[in-house]
Every structure is written in structure tokens, then in C-alpha cells.
Design an enzyme around this catalytic site. Structure first.
Site, PDB file in Angstrom:
ATOM      1  N   HIS A  79       0.867  -1.460   0.021  1.00 57.31           N
ATOM      2  CA  HIS A  79       0.139  -0.030   0.013  1.00 57.31           C
ATOM      3  C   HIS A  79       0.878   1.329   0.055  1.00 57.31           C
ATOM      4  O   HIS A  79       1.881   1.233   0.390  1.00 57.31           O
ATOM      5  CB  HIS A  79      -1.059   0.115   1.088  1.00 57.31           C
ATOM      6  CG  HIS A  79      -0.381   0.032   2.455  1.00 57.31           C
ATOM      7  ND1 HIS A  79       0.529   1.304   3.019  1.00 57.31           N
ATOM      8  CD2 HIS A  79      -0.029  -0.769   3.628  1.00 57.31           C
ATOM      9  CE1 HIS A  79       0.935   1.004   4.265  1.00 57.31           C
ATOM     10  NE2 HIS A  79       0.716  -0.326   4.346  1.00 57.31           N
ATOM     11  N   GLU A 153      -2.069  -6.944   7.606  1.00 62.02           N
ATOM     12  CA  GLU A 153      -0.420  -6.932   8.130  1.00 62.02           C
ATOM     13  C   GLU A 153      -0.315  -7.864   9.333  1.00 62.02           C
ATOM     14  O   GLU A 153      -1.224  -8.170   9.853  1.00 62.02           O
ATOM     15  CB  GLU A 153      -0.392  -5.263   8.405  1.00 62.02           C
ATOM     16  CG  GLU A 153       1.153  -5.299   8.770  1.00 62.02           C
ATOM     17  CD  GLU A 153       2.502  -5.523   7.657  1.00 62.02           C
ATOM     18  OE1 GLU A 153       2.293  -6.730   7.552  1.00 62.02           O
ATOM     19  OE2 GLU A 153       2.953  -4.542   7.345  1.00 62.02           O
TER      20      GLU A 153
END
Length: 514
Positions: A79, A153
Site C-alpha cells: 500500500h 498486516e
């Protein structure tokens, strides 16, 4: 948007990693910090060479990847910059940060970079910062984005939300272990990196069984590291060794085997970023002042146009590629340029040297530069490869895993010679007269693949798991100095070549498209 509910993965033992049967060299003697039952205490244990080898190159050998029917390319993107990235706050799998304006711009650059691809499907982490990046890159494509919570994550439990100095103050030794021995880091009764590696394996199983052949995956720093590592068979000790920058693009090629079973996997590209890969920054969270930049020589003339010696000069495309590389390195103060004695390598080295020494009149700085040039015979592997029946010199269109097609006797000689080259380069980098040193190394793709293998403490069996193209650069940083372990910042970076580069993705017509 489609969501996937994660399957529960159970292990009998927290330490579920299995060693390979491959005999790998061990690290030099070092002290391992291992977790005790307390999340904030450490125990120092001296590991024997045998025990050190058990920590090396750990594979999930008991759970092979599912077979595939056709070649598959997977493009991983981290990202863009988030608000917590900007603040230096530990994010983990929390979902409170969003993309900054810079992060949105990075995602849009990645969109343009991948605009002409032929992706069939997009998998994304469900976290806002990743999902928004995926939406920007995916644009107006009709297929829905599939969110999978296994792509979130790394779970950092009590660390999440803390500024780094707060984590250090609150958790002390545990925070130190997270920095220096993350593979064995334990918090709140969990081993986050080990859990992450298990999740990455689960993700690959879902991605590979999907019928798509060109896949975009948008996720996060740590989970993308785990995806790359588990794909090519590297264990948790490689955490923070294969960098993933904001909106960095990594590419993996999966090729089916005739006999079935797990596919052949090649890391085609690592961390191709919207910004320059040689820009000042940190490696694995640490500032670096020592660096080796591996430059592949430009495209060469075909064998029919060159002498029978096999020492091929660059063609016009190669000359353009070498000039583009020289321009990319202009804003970097190069300490020395070391090349193979082969013509194409020497010509590329000369192009870099001329631009470096013209930095004053080109406006890069006002101090005339002198760049030392050297040739090392150990960098010449073309002569070895030419002993095989395969053409070793034409590098403009090498397929993934091409080194696997050479005889074991040939790759053994290449590997052993590259070890001597690697030691010479480390010695060059260790010159105490220049504490901050950047060494540019120009050679054939095979020598660069082998050098990265030595950096990672692998064996020659891994050489086919990496790929580099003509005119590409790969960067190795040494944040702890040249006597310590190197960190791979990028592999096979070609964005600087512009229209003369090999695209990140290619149209998929048949298996030969890869």
C-alpha cells in the site's frame, strides 16, 4: 467487493518450521536472543554451528504448493504511505490509518505503471490503507476485488498503535528483540513472524488454486515479505531482508511442471518503487551508508553478428540502456566501479564513469568527481557458461529460471567463482578510508544472481529462483556495515529504462508469454 473468511490453521508446536534437506552454509558464530515465557524478557543462547544451520532456509516442506495447469504471474504491491507510516507509529494489523496525499499519489503512479497489464483478478487486504490502494490501481476494471483477511498486516498485539519510542520505553528488551531477532520475537504469548509465515502459505494456496493466470495482490510490508520468502522457500530468518517499500512492486512467476506437483517459482522482480531505488533511506528500519549496486550490462549483439570468441559488444539498445543507467546513478556519489573484463560490461562501466565524472558540468554537484574503475576476473562467468551447449551471452530475453537448464557442473563452477567475487566486493566495501561507500558492479545476469545468493547465504540450488534482465539494477544495502548481513533493497529494477525496459507485466496469450 468479495471477502474470504480465513481458515483456521492449527499447529502442534509454536515452532512449526521444518528444515530443508539442502546443505546450506551456516552463519558465522552469533548470539541468538530467544523468547522465554514472558513477553518482555530475553535469554541469550550461544548456538552451535549445527543448531545455526537448523535456523537457516527453513521451508514448509510438509505442505507443498498446489499444482497449477498453466503459467501464472503474481504481482505484489504494498500500500501507499499511510498516516501512521508518516507518524512513525507501529501499525500491525490495526485499521486506524488511511493513505496520506503522498500515499494516494504513490498508488496512482503504480496504477500508471501497471495500466497496460492483463490482470484477471485482484486480491487485497481488507485494511483501509491497502484496500484504498487496490481500488486506485484496479481503476475501472470490471472484476471485483477479493479481500482476504489472511493478507492483513502482521499481528503485533500490544505493540500496535505505539510510537516506536513508546514501544521501546514500555517493552524494553522485547522491543529490542523485535528489532534484532524478529523471527523469535514473542509478545502476549504469540510469535508474530512465525504466525505471519503460516498465513502467507495459506494465501498462496488460495491464490494458486484460483483459475486466473495474472494476479494482482495488494497488501502490506511484512505480509508481502512473507509471501515472497515462502514462495521461494526462505524461512522466518529472512524477515526484513527482502524490502517492500510503499507501493513497491514485486513479481513472482509460477510455472507448472510436467510431472505435476508444486510449480517452479521464480522471483522475477523485487520492490520496483515509484521513486528511485537509490534514493537515500533506511533498510529494514536502519539507516545505511554502505551499498553495492549490481548493474547488468546492456543488450548485446547476437552471436551471428559477433566474433566466435563470445565476447560480445553491446548493440544500440544496450548502449541506450547503459546510458539510462548512468543517468539514474548521476545523483549518487559512486566510490568505485568494478566490472567483468567482458566488452559489454566494460562498455557499460565506462558509460557510468563518464557521466559520474561529468557531474559538475551536468549540474549534479559543483565538485569534480574521480571514480576509480577496476576489473575483476572473478566477475567473468560468461566464459564458464559458454562451456555448456546453451547460448550464454544473449541476455535480452532470458526466461525465468533459465539458469536451471545448465548442467550441475557448470553452475557449480559459476557459484564457486562468484564466492570469490563476493569476498572481493566485501573487501572493497570495507575500506576504512571511506566510511560511506557505494560500489557499482557491472556484470552478466548470472553473476549478479549468484552474488545475491551469497548475500542471502544460500546455495547454488537457489540460483534459478531469481531473475534479472539486461540493463537492470539490483541494490544491496549494509545498514550494519559490510561485515554484517546485507539487505536486498530491490532486484531487477528497470523503470529507469523507460520505453526500453521490459514491462512488469505482459499480455498473456500462452505459456510462452512468460
Amino acid at each position: 467487493m468479495i471477502s474470504i473468511t480465513p481458515a483456521l490453521v492449527l499447529f502442534r508446536n509454536p515452532c512449526f518450521l521444518l528444515s530443508t534437506t539442502t546443505q546450506n552454509p551456516s552463519y558465522p558464530s552469533f548470539t541468538i536472543r530467544s523468547s522465554s515465557s514472558s513477553s518482555s524478557s530475553l535469554q541469550e543462547i550461544e548456538k552451535s554451528p549445527e543448531e545455526q544451520r537448523e535456523l537457516r532456509s527453513e521451508l514448509y516442506a510438509s505442505a507443498p504448493f498446489p499444482p497449477i495447469k498453466a503459467a501464472k504471474r503474481v504481482v505484489l504491491v504494498r500500500h501507499g504511505q499511510s498516516t501512521w507510516n508518516e507518524e512513525g507509529r507501529i501499525q500491525g494489523s490495526s485499521d486506524f490509518s488511511v493513505l496520506t496525499k503522498k500515499g494516494e499519489a504513490q498508488a496512482d503512479t503504480s496504477r500508471q505503471m501497471l495500466f497496460d497489464d492483463s490482470f484477471d483478478i485482484c486480491f487485497s487486504s481488507p485494511l483501509i490503507r491497502s484496500k484504498r490502494t487496490a481500488e486506485i490501481i484496479w481503476g475501472s476494471r470490471e472484476a471485483e476485488i477479493i479481500t482476504d483477511s489472511d493478507l492483513r498486516e502482521i499481528d503485533l498485539y500490544s505493540f500496535q498503535g505505539l510510537l516506536k519510542h513508546e514501544g521501546k520505553a514500555k517493552f524494553g528488551p522485547a522491543f529490542r528483540q523485535w528489532q534484532v531477532d524478529a523471527a523469535n520475537f514473542n509478545i502476549d504469548g504469540h510469535y508474530p513472524v512465525r504466525e505471519l509465515w503460516a498465513r502467507a502459505r495459506s494465501c498462496w494456496n488460495k491464490i494458486l488454486v484460483h483459475e486466473s493466470r495474472s494476479v494482482l495482490v495488494v497488501a502490506h510490508n511484512a505480509v508481502n515479505q512473507a509471501l515472497v520468502a515462502t514462495a521461494i522457500g526462505l524461512g522466518t530468518e529472512y524477515f526484513r531482508i527482502l524490502l517492500q517499500s510503499n507501493c513497491g512492486v514485486s513479481v513472482l512467476d509460477f510455472t507448472p511442471l510436467l510431472e505435476g506437483g508444486s510449480p517452479f517459482i521464480c522471483l522475477n522482480r523485487l520492490n520496483q518503487t515509484p521513486n528511485s531505488p537509490i534514493a537515500p533511506g533506511s533498510s529494514g528500519g536502519r539507516k545505511t551508508s554502505n551499498r553495492i549496486i549490481l548493474v547488468c550490462h546492456g543488450s548485446t549483439q547476437s552471436n551471428t553478428e559477433a566474433s566466435t570468441s563470445g565476447d560480445l559488444p553491446m548493440n544500440m539498445l544496450g548502449i541506450i540502456q547503459s546510458q539510462k543507467t548512468a543517468e539514474l546513478l548521476l545523483d549518487l556519489k559512486v566510490s568505485s566501479i568494478i566490472s567483468s573484463p567482458k566488452k559489454a560490461c566494460f562498455e557499460t562501466a565506462m558509460a557510468i564513469s563518464r557521466v559520474q565524472e561529468a557531474a559538475e558540468c551536468l549540474g549534479a554537484d559543483c565538485v569534480p568527481r574521480y571514480v576509480e574503475m577496476k576489473q575483476i576476473k572473478y566477475l567473468d562467468v560468461e566464459s564458464i557458461l559458454q562451456q555448456s551447449n546453451r547460448d550464454a551471452t544473449e541476455v535480452s530475453a532470458l526466461p525465468p529460471g533459465w539458469l536451471n537448464k545448465y548442467e550441475d557442473s557448470i553452475t557449480s563452477v559459476v557459484w564457486n567463482q562468484s564466492e570469490k567475487a563476493w569476498q572481493s566486493l566485501l573487501s572493497e566495501l570495507s575500506d576504512e578510508s571511506e566510511p560511506a561507500k557505494t560500489v557499482v558492479v557491472v556484470g552478466h545476469p548470472a553473476i549478479h544472481i549468484a552474488l545475491m545468493g551469497h548475500c542471502l547465504n544460500l546455495t547454488k540450488e537457489w540460483m534459478g529462483s531469481f531473475h534479472v534482465d539486461a540493463g537492470s539494477i539490483s541494490v544491496i544495502d549494509f545498514p550494519d556495515g559490510p561485515t554484517e548481513r546485507g539487505v536486498i533493497r530491490c532486484i531487477n529494477y528497470t523503470a529507469h529504462l523507460g520505453r526500453w525496459s521490459i514491462p512488469i507485466t505482459r499480455s498473456i496469450v500462452d505459456d510462452e508469454a512468460f
